[in-house]
Design an enzyme around this catalytic site. Structure first.
Site, PDB file in Angstrom:
ATOM      1  N   CYS A   1       0.811  -1.225   0.000  1.00  0.00           N
ATOM      2  CA  CYS A   1       0.000   0.000   0.000  1.00  0.00           C
ATOM      3  C   CYS A   1       0.847   1.279   0.000  1.00  0.00           C
ATOM      4  CB  CYS A   1      -0.956  -0.008   1.183  1.00  0.00           C
ATOM      5  SG  CYS A   1      -0.172  -0.025   2.821  1.00  0.00           S
TER       6      CYS A   1
ATOM      7  N   GLU B   1      -5.982   1.768  -4.389  1.00  0.00           N
ATOM      8  CA  GLU B   1      -5.171   1.141  -3.353  1.00  0.00           C
ATOM      9  C   GLU B   1      -4.523  -0.150  -3.832  1.00  0.00           C
ATOM     10  OE1 GLU B   1      -7.515  -0.399  -0.109  1.00  0.00           O
ATOM     11  OE2 GLU B   1      -9.102  -1.097  -1.449  1.00  0.00           O
TER      12      GLU B   1
ATOM     13  N   HIS C   1      -2.705   0.828   6.966  1.00  0.00           N
ATOM     14  CA  HIS C   1      -3.038   0.860   5.533  1.00  0.00           C
ATOM     15  C   HIS C   1      -3.186   2.305   5.072  1.00  0.00           C
ATOM     16  CE1 HIS C   1      -4.321  -0.673   1.709  1.00  0.00           C
ATOM     17  NE2 HIS C   1      -5.533  -0.159   1.794  1.00  0.00           N
TER      18      HIS C   1
END
Length: 432
Positions: free
Chosen positions: A340, A406, A394
């Site tokens: 990420c 993402e 995240h």
């Protein structure tokens, strides 16, 4: 006889013909209720004609059976939800551990550079000290050969005449001043060399400690990721099993109470809960507390386009960064892609903006954005504890209209997704 039968049929026709529309509708409703009740206990419409209304006992038994099935659906749904929560927790622990490793690794790299610079400075200080010491020795030798190391009185007394006396006095004064300068330089350089050597030694120790810590955190992170993947595999198997059971129970419930009633009951058992968007929520405190300005929309679009160009690229645990996709670590060795924060770092590098490598550091470094002021290109973050930035695990790129871009998790790819507000901790604006 024939005449009498005909009369009876005519009388019946007249009776039906005289029935009002409302009476017909009432009759139809009664018939419908009878058929529905018959279906509730598993009877066909044909049997319902013979049995207009089920008994109270039959209705009670059917209701009890429906309640049992509904309870079983609730139990199975609860098991699925618990398994999913366990998986989400395992993934979060893995990503936090990975973030910790990346932060430690980054600190190790910086410390290593600083240690190398300190070692070079220590070597230069030692070299400068040796030069100064050599100069001091040379000065002492010259002074001795020239007689300027005698005591001042002896040098003056042995002068042959007043002219030599004046000359020796001047030489002694100059020699004394020079000697003080040389000795002072050596003393200063000795202190500097000792300090530089101490800094270099401390740097080496710090590097060794950070390297050891990085190796330990990598082991923890890899173990956490292995556990998360084990949980995912277990959930996949359990989910398939439970979904089969759920389908069977739902079919049975539908046969007992009808399709719509079964759907209504199922909705009561497993309500869909979606976390609402926080209204003007302030980001959790961490690092840079400056509220973000308007930023640069053009740079943000450049970052979005750079990340979007890699849609479909595999998620790689620890992979990617400033230069684009990269090879994953540990469990994802051999997988070429992004995690990420690797994706977000790359996206903004393409826009000419440098941000840290890991998600916690990105959040800490960036000016913060209220949830009511999100703009395309902002980075949005998730944490296990939305009041504690140390639990961030995240990061994604906000696209607007509750959409994000993402690299979500192992087994997935870079993609556009619906925004998830559960666990949302805050946002930052790299272009501000």
């Amino acid at each position: 006889m024939h005449s009498r039968s005909t009369s009876v049929r005519n009388a019946r026709r007249q009776a039906v013909a005289g029935t009002t529309p409302s009476a017909v509708r009432a009759l139809a409703r009664l018939c419908g209720i009878g058929i529905a009740a018959a279906v509730a206990v598993g009877l066909t419409p044909a049997v319902a004609e013979a049995t207009p209304r089920p008994s109270d006992t039959q209705i009670s038994q059917a209701q009890a059976a429906a309640d049992r099935v509904q309870a079983e659906i609730g139990r199975l749904s609860g098991q699925l939800a618990a398994a999913q929560d366990a998986l989400d927790g395992a993934r979060a622990r893995s990503l936090i551990a990975l973030d910790e490793y990346q932060a430690t690794e980054a600190a190790y790299v910086v410390a290593q550079r600083e240690a190398e610079a300190a070692a070079a400075a220590a070597a230069q200080a030692a070299a400068d000290l040796e030069v100064a010491r050599a100069q001091l020795v040379a000065f002492a030798r010259r002074s001795y050969m020239q007689g300027s190391t005698y005591s001042g009185a002896a040098a003056l007394i042995t002068a042959a005449d007043p002219g030599e006396l004046v000359q020796r006095a001047a030489l002694l004064e100059a020699a004394g001043s020079h000697r003080s300068d040389v000795v002072g330089v050596v003393a200063v350089l000795q202190v500097q060399a000792a300090e530089a050597d101490e800094v270099a030694r401390a740097g080496v120790e710090q590097v060794a400690d950070l390297k050891e810590h990085a190796e330990a955190t990598l082991v923890v992170a890899q173990a956490a990721e292995v556990e998360a993947r084990r949980e995912a595999a277990s959930l996949d198997a359990r989910q398939a099993e439970l979904e089969t059971q759920l389908a069977t129970q739902q079919a049975e419930l539908q046969s007992l109470v009808g399709e719509q009633a079964a759907a209504d009951r199922a909705a009561q058992v497993t309500p869909v809960t979606v976390a609402p968007k926080p209204v003007a929520a302030r980001p959790a405190p961490s690092g840079n507390q400056t509220p973000a300005g308007a930023g640069n929309a053009s740079a943000a679009q450049t970052a979005i386009a750079a990340a979007a160009a890699y849609k479909g690229t595999p998620y790689a645990w620890g992979g990617g960064g400033t230069n684009g996709p990269g090879w994953g670590w540990g469990v994802d060795e051999g997988v070429h892609g992004f995690d990420c924060s690797g994706l977000t770092q790359y996206a903004y590098a393409e826009a000419g903006i440098s941000i840290p490598r890991n998600s916690r550091a990105q959040y800490s470094a960036l000016p913060k954005v209220s949830s009511s002021d999100l703009r395309p290109g902002d980075l949005v973050f998730w944490a296990t504890d939305t009041s504690d930035a140390d639990t961030i695990h995240h990061v994604a790129i906000w696209l607007g209209n509750d959409r994000i871009l993402e690299a979500p998790q192992s087994g997935s790819v870079v993609k556009e997704s619906a925004m998830r507000w559960r666990g949302y901790i805050g946002a930052g604006r790299p272009t501000a």
